[in-house]
Design an enzyme around this catalytic site. Structure first.
Site, PDB file in Angstrom:
ATOM      1  N   GLY A 145       0.856  -1.180   0.000  1.00  0.00           N
ATOM      2  CA  GLY A 145       0.000   0.000   0.000  1.00  0.00           C
ATOM      3  C   GLY A 145       0.885   1.219   0.000  1.00  0.00           C
ATOM      4  N   GLY A 146       0.316   2.366   0.263  1.00  0.00           N
ATOM      5  CA  GLY A 146       1.077   3.608   0.239  1.00  0.00           C
ATOM      6  C   GLY A 146       2.390   3.524   0.977  1.00  0.00           C
ATOM      7  N   GLU A 147       2.345   3.137   2.236  1.00  0.00           N
ATOM      8  CA  GLU A 147       3.567   3.054   3.024  1.00  0.00           C
ATOM      9  C   GLU A 147       3.687   1.705   3.726  1.00  0.00           C
ATOM     10  OE1 GLU A 147       1.847   5.356   6.923  1.00  0.00           O
ATOM     11  OE2 GLU A 147       2.485   6.539   5.207  1.00  0.00           O
ATOM     12  N   GLU A 148       3.008   0.712   3.188  1.00  0.00           N
ATOM     13  CA  GLU A 148       3.056  -0.622   3.770  1.00  0.00           C
ATOM     14  C   GLU A 148       3.760  -1.581   2.821  1.00  0.00           C
ATOM     15  OE1 GLU A 148      -0.916  -1.753   4.828  1.00  0.00           O
ATOM     16  OE2 GLU A 148      -0.974  -0.338   6.493  1.00  0.00           O
TER      17      GLU A 148
END
Length: 129
Positions: A32-35
């Protein structure tokens, strides 16, 4: 806090740390965005926690240098959730949900930590929801 340009530098740096920390048999993916997700074959909870802690410590000691309008040096931490097959689930969906539950326990417990999924993690997550 620092903007998208700095965030991009940090995400790329974390990707580099993950690639260096993983074994040849492991797979790393941005989820994900920052995962990010690391899939480790034949790794028990202890081994997965050792990897998570290695990544967390390496990220914590890394200084990121962002350039642009105002050059900045940024230090960041991360929270991690660990789930293992078959204890935390037998399908991808169950394992991702278990890892996510463990991640949120790390975040609610003060951040900058790794948490392995256990049956108690699920009930703590459900109580907080």
């Amino acid at each position: 806090t620092y903007g998208h340009d700095v965030g991009d530098v940090v995400i790329k740096g974390l990707g580099d740390i993950l690639r260096r920390a993983k074994r040849n048999t492991d797979a790393v993916a941005r989820f994900g965005g920052e995962e990010f997700v690391i899939i480790c074959e034949e790794t028990d909870a202890r081994g997965a926690m050792l990897l998570a802690e290695r990544v967390r410590e390496e990220l914590k000691k890394t200084l990121f240098h962002a350039t642009g309008g105002a050059a900045q040096t940024v230090q960041v931490t991360c929270s991690l959730g660990v789930a293992t097959f078959p204890e935390a689930g037998e399908t991808w969906e169950e394992l991702f949900k278990a890892a996510d539950e463990a991640l949120y326990v790390s975040k609610r417990s003060g951040r900058d930590r790794s948490t392995a999924w256990t049956p108690g993690v699920r009930s703590a997550h459900e109580r907080a929801a």
